[in-house]
Design an enzyme around this catalytic site. Structure first.
Site, PDB file in Angstrom:
ATOM      1  N   ASN A 154      11.707 -10.567  28.015  1.00 38.93           N
ATOM      2  CA  ASN A 154      11.383 -11.143  29.311  1.00 38.93           C
ATOM      3  C   ASN A 154      10.427 -10.298  30.144  1.00 38.93           C
ATOM      4  O   ASN A 154       9.795 -10.797  31.059  1.00 38.93           O
ATOM      5  CB  ASN A 154      12.666 -11.405  30.110  1.00 38.93           C
ATOM      6  CG  ASN A 154      13.621 -10.249  30.075  1.00 38.93           C
ATOM      7  OD1 ASN A 154      14.042  -9.803  29.019  1.00 38.93           O
ATOM      8  ND2 ASN A 154      13.964  -9.738  31.238  1.00 38.93           N
ATOM      9  N   GLY A 203      17.833 -23.677  31.221  1.00 40.30           N
ATOM     10  CA  GLY A 203      17.004 -24.757  31.749  1.00 40.30           C
ATOM     11  C   GLY A 203      15.875 -24.303  32.657  1.00 40.30           C
ATOM     12  O   GLY A 203      14.752 -24.788  32.560  1.00 40.30           O
ATOM     13  N   CYS A 327      15.435  -9.399  37.579  1.00 38.37           N
ATOM     14  CA  CYS A 327      16.840  -9.046  37.783  1.00 38.37           C
ATOM     15  C   CYS A 327      16.997  -7.586  38.189  1.00 38.37           C
ATOM     16  O   CYS A 327      17.975  -7.220  38.811  1.00 38.37           O
ATOM     17  CB  CYS A 327      17.632  -9.303  36.517  1.00 38.37           C
ATOM     18  SG  CYS A 327      17.288 -10.908  35.809  1.00 38.37           S
TER      19      CYS A 327
END
Ligand code: PLP
Length: 388
Positions: A154, A203, A327
């Protein structure tokens, strides 16, 4: 160029596609039946649920019966690790293998499992962020139950050699889970050809809403549920299904499947232009693999700059970007991913991640390049460690 708004943080989350929202709307308004009920209103929800399951399965060449809906990618990751290891405990299989640059949904879960008495090997990665097959092979033990290696990273976008990892795990008889939250819908994923036993997806990384995810569990793989209750999702994930969001995820998967090749080509072109432009600035490096990377992910380290200051100044110019992972923003510790690929603390502090999506244009890239250069010049002029 005139001021504009450019969202270039699509790895953090993506905007909901209008077609996805349109498909969801009836299930947020008139079609509110519980999918477990017998009357027509509930059966309409049930049909929509199964249709979405089929779409999610098609985009990874799975059987719809092997797809279970969850609340997010993190939940899917937790379910794969905790659910599978707990089911193997009685058989004396107490070891799992992962990599040191996984998302925290994997790393912190692995650490929690260590506290329960499981043993975890954290594999190092090469300078691009790839797991070496030889390291993985050497780490597999007779009591290894699970290998969990991310499909694509990521922060730096590097795509692992998933088919080779899957083949090795299958040969060794070890279950292979991959966190494909950044890969699913962005690069081709084929659970059969790649010998994947479990796969996590989310999603909100593919233009569907936040708060919905899914896990693929190959038929025959035993996974204990994290959430027990009404027995939904074939007893693997209880809780009344979030039909509207699941419908959105299904529609997003359908759209990605229909457009995967063209979207990948488009994003590779845009990213090439952005990467070439950024690397024209002195003392700037690309992080991650030069070619085996997610089509929209452009990640850099810019010397003598603080990533946080850069992101705030880009925001003042209407550009959404990130430094390290979304994050971990807010902590001053350099990202474990950048340290994991061997960069120093000093270099890692200047990390910048720009992640493009299908809604981005050439003009967006021109704008980013112009404003980024201006911001970097200003920050470097103030930096005590900048030497041209
Ligand atoms: N795994 C990876 C690789 C991610 O990038 C993310 C989110 O950024 C997650 C897991 C967690 O997904 P979610 O936000 O749906 O919980």
């Amino acid at each position: 160029m005139e001021d504009r708004f450019v969202y270039a943080d699509n790895a953090a989350t993506t905007p909901i596609d209008k077609r996805v929202l349109d498909k969801m709307m009836p299930f947020l308004t008139t079609e509110y039946g519980n999918a477990s009920t017998l009357y027509a209103l509930g059966q309409s929800s049930h049909r929509a649920l199964e249709e979405a399951r089929e779409q999610v399965a098609l985009l990874m060449n799975a059987d719809p019966k092997e797809i279970y809906f969850t609340g997010c990618g993190s939940e899917s990751d937790n379910m794969a690790l905790r659910g599978y290891l707990h089911s193997r405990q009685a058989k004396g299989k107490k070891h799992m293998i992962t990599s040191c640059i996984e998302h925290h949904a994997i790393l912190y879960t692995a650490q929690a499992l260590e506290k329960e008495g499981f043993e975890v090997t954290y594999l190092p990665v090469d300078e691009y962020g790839k797991v070496r097959l030889s390291d993985l092979e050497a780490a597999i033990r007779p009591d290894t139950a699970l290998v969990s290696i991310m499909f694509a990273n990521n922060e730096i976008g590097t795509v692992n050699d998933i088919a080779a990892i899957g083949k090795l795990c299958r040969e060794k008889g070890v279950i292979f889970h991959t966190d494909a939250v950044q890969a699913y819908g962005h690069v081709p994923v084929d659970v059969k050809a790649m010998n994947i036993d479990m796969l996590s997806l989310s999603g909100h990384k593919i233009n569907a809403p936040k708060g919905v995810g899914a896990i693929y569990i190959r038929r025959g793989v035993m996974v204990e549920p994290l959430i027990t209750g009404g027995g939904q999702e074939k007893n693997r994930r209880s809780g009344t299904e979030n039909i509207a969001s699941i419908v959105g995820l299904g529609e997003a998967a359908r759209i990605k499947r229909e457009n995967l090749d063209s979207e990948m080509a488009y994003l590779r072109g845009l990213s090439r232009k952005l990467i070439d432009g950024v690397l024209k600035m002195p003392q700037t490096i690309l992080t991650g693999h030069p070619t085996d990377r997610l089509p929209g992910t452009c990640s850099f380290c810019i010397n003598a700059i603080e990533g946080e200051s850069l992101v705030l100044r880009l925001d003042m110019n209407g550009i959404c970007a990130s430094t390290g992972s979304a994050c971990s923003t807010g902590s001053l510790e350099p990202s474990h991913v950048l340290l994991g690929i061997g960069l120093s603390h000093e270099i890692s502090h200047g990390s910048l991640r720009l992640t493009l999506g299908p809604q981005n244009t050439e003009e967006d890239v021109d704008y980013i390049l112009e404003r980024l250069k201006g911001v970097v010049d200003v920050l470097r002029a103030m930096s005590p460690i900048w030497h041209a």
